[in-house]
Write an enzyme that holds these catalytic residues in place. Structure first.
Site, PDB file in Angstrom:
ATOM      1  N   ASN A 209       0.826  -1.206   0.000  1.00 23.72           N
ATOM      2  CA  ASN A 209       0.000   0.000   0.000  1.00 23.72           C
ATOM      3  C   ASN A 209       0.865   1.263   0.000  1.00 23.72           C
ATOM      4  O   ASN A 209       0.582   2.234  -0.715  1.00 23.72           O
ATOM      5  CB  ASN A 209      -0.907   0.008   1.238  1.00 23.72           C
ATOM      6  CG  ASN A 209      -2.360  -0.177   0.877  1.00 23.72           C
ATOM      7  OD1 ASN A 209      -2.735  -0.188  -0.295  1.00 23.72           O
ATOM      8  ND2 ASN A 209      -3.205  -0.334   1.878  1.00 23.72           N
ATOM      9  N   ASP A 218      -6.235  -1.752  -3.178  1.00 23.90           N
ATOM     10  CA  ASP A 218      -7.589  -2.313  -3.327  1.00 23.90           C
ATOM     11  C   ASP A 218      -7.640  -3.315  -4.468  1.00 23.90           C
ATOM     12  O   ASP A 218      -8.251  -4.382  -4.352  1.00 23.90           O
ATOM     13  CB  ASP A 218      -8.596  -1.186  -3.584  1.00 23.90           C
ATOM     14  CG  ASP A 218      -8.860  -0.341  -2.347  1.00 23.90           C
ATOM     15  OD1 ASP A 218      -8.440  -0.761  -1.248  1.00 23.90           O
ATOM     16  OD2 ASP A 218      -9.485   0.727  -2.485  1.00 23.90           O
ATOM     17  N   GLU A 244      -6.441  -7.252   5.137  1.00 21.89           N
ATOM     18  CA  GLU A 244      -5.865  -8.089   4.076  1.00 21.89           C
ATOM     19  C   GLU A 244      -5.943  -9.571   4.425  1.00 21.89           C
ATOM     20  O   GLU A 244      -5.220 -10.393   3.868  1.00 21.89           O
ATOM     21  CB  GLU A 244      -4.408  -7.692   3.828  1.00 21.89           C
ATOM     22  CG  GLU A 244      -3.466  -7.945   4.979  1.00 21.89           C
ATOM     23  CD  GLU A 244      -3.352  -6.784   5.947  1.00 21.89           C
ATOM     24  OE1 GLU A 244      -2.331  -6.711   6.643  1.00 21.89           O
ATOM     25  OE2 GLU A 244      -4.290  -5.946   6.021  1.00 21.89           O
TER      26      GLU A 244
END
Length: 331
Positions: A209, A218, A244
């Protein structure tokens, strides 16, 4: 096409035979689909609204006990049949939802999916069956009224499905997972079958991320979710457990079988070739913890979850991109 009753149609009857004819005519003109069975469970009234709903003309069913064919492909009683035959308790076995109003109320009320063979449209009907008594209190007929609730039911199902889905991945959400695990645990307990659970975590996801941004993060989760889902059988469930992390319920699956599924998931995610860092020859991977239980009164679903979580922690501690199993095969 039915017409509205005229003032002459609804003129107050004076003699008993006129009262009977008036009641029959009024029932025929009702916009609510209605039919009436006599003491032999044969149709004595099948109104126009019932014809429109079922696609079956009154002439086809009057005087017969074949009215079930208008609603189902296999022989089964309607609520009016159950009422006339004193079998109201069987309603719970036949209908999707029972709505008996009170212990003293002799009406039967339920909702049920009906095949509707003649109309060719499966419909969800609300059904009410009420007894008709003679002056001596003996049941002489049963009236069944029908409400087409298909659109309402489809909307309800759509909302329930939406509430059970994770908005990002389209998988089952945590709420759905908790409910399904409880249900599958009870079924495994009844059938004395093993129940396996996989906990799947995307390795170094925070780093992903931070490197590629939240939109890419995403998309990464969506791709991993799809990869996990592709390894599922029809009765398995994969859910986004949180962040996650994903959870997989494998009914009637042994620990060796669960390990095979876990390895297929691990390999499939690795072969997605999702880059993990700029300028590095490494890809997104997952770590997986597996556990299996043979449900009994002595253990609870939470213990299966805790064992799978502990196995996942070991997989992370041992270097990631691997699966880990508990020491024993079963809880």
């Amino acid at each position: 096409m039915s017409s509205s009753p005229t003032r002459q149609d609804l003129a107050a009857p004076s003699r008993p035979d006129q009262q009977h004819d008036f009641a029959v005519k009024l029932m025929e003109l009702l916009v609510i689909p209605t039919f009436v069975l006599d003491v032999d469970c044969k149709v004595i009234i099948w109104n126009r609204a019932c014809e429109r709903l079922t696609g079956v003309a009154a002439a086809e069913v009057m005087g017969t006990s074949d009215h079930w064919r208008s609603f189902y492909t296999k022989a089964r009683p309607t609520l009016a049949d159950l009422l006339m035959q004193g079998r109201g308790a069987e309603m719970r076995l036949l209908c999707d939802r029972q709505l008996r109003q009170s212990e003293t109320d002799h009406n039967l009320c339920a909702e049920n999916w009906c095949d509707m063979p003649r109309s060719g449209r499966r419909r969800y009907l609300g059904v009410d069956a009420s007894p008709i008594y003679d002056a001596g209190g003996k049941i002489i007929a049963a009236v069944e009224t029908l409400r087409d609730m298909t659109d309402e039911k489809k909307t309800q199902i759509a909302l329930e499905q939406l509430a059970a889905r994770d908005g990002l991945t389209g998988l089952a959400n945590r709420r759905c997972f908790d409910s399904t695990l409880a249900d599958e645990w009870q079924q495994a307990l009844r059938q004395r079958q093993p129940l396996s659970l996989l906990m799947v975590d995307v390795d170094n996801f925070k780093e992903y991320n931070d490197t590629y941004g939240h939109l890419a993060g995403d998309e990464c989760l969506r791709r991993v979710a799809m990869a996990v889902a592709q390894e599922m059988r029809a009765n398995d469930l994969v859910a986004r457990y949180g962040g996650e992390e994903f959870a997989v319920i494998l009914p009637n699956q042994s620990l060796p079988g669960a390990a095979i599924v876990a390895e297929r998931i691990r390999s499939r995610v690795e072969h997605l070739r999702l880059p993990r860092r700029h300028g590095a020859n490494c890809v997104v991977t997952v770590s997986i913890g597996a556990a299996t239980a043979l449900p009994s009164a002595a253990i609870q679903p939470g213990q299966l979850l805790a064992t799978a979580d502990a196995a996942l922690y070991r997989a992370k501690h041992m270097g990631r991109n691997r699966i880990s199993l508990p020491d024993g095969e079963l809880l």
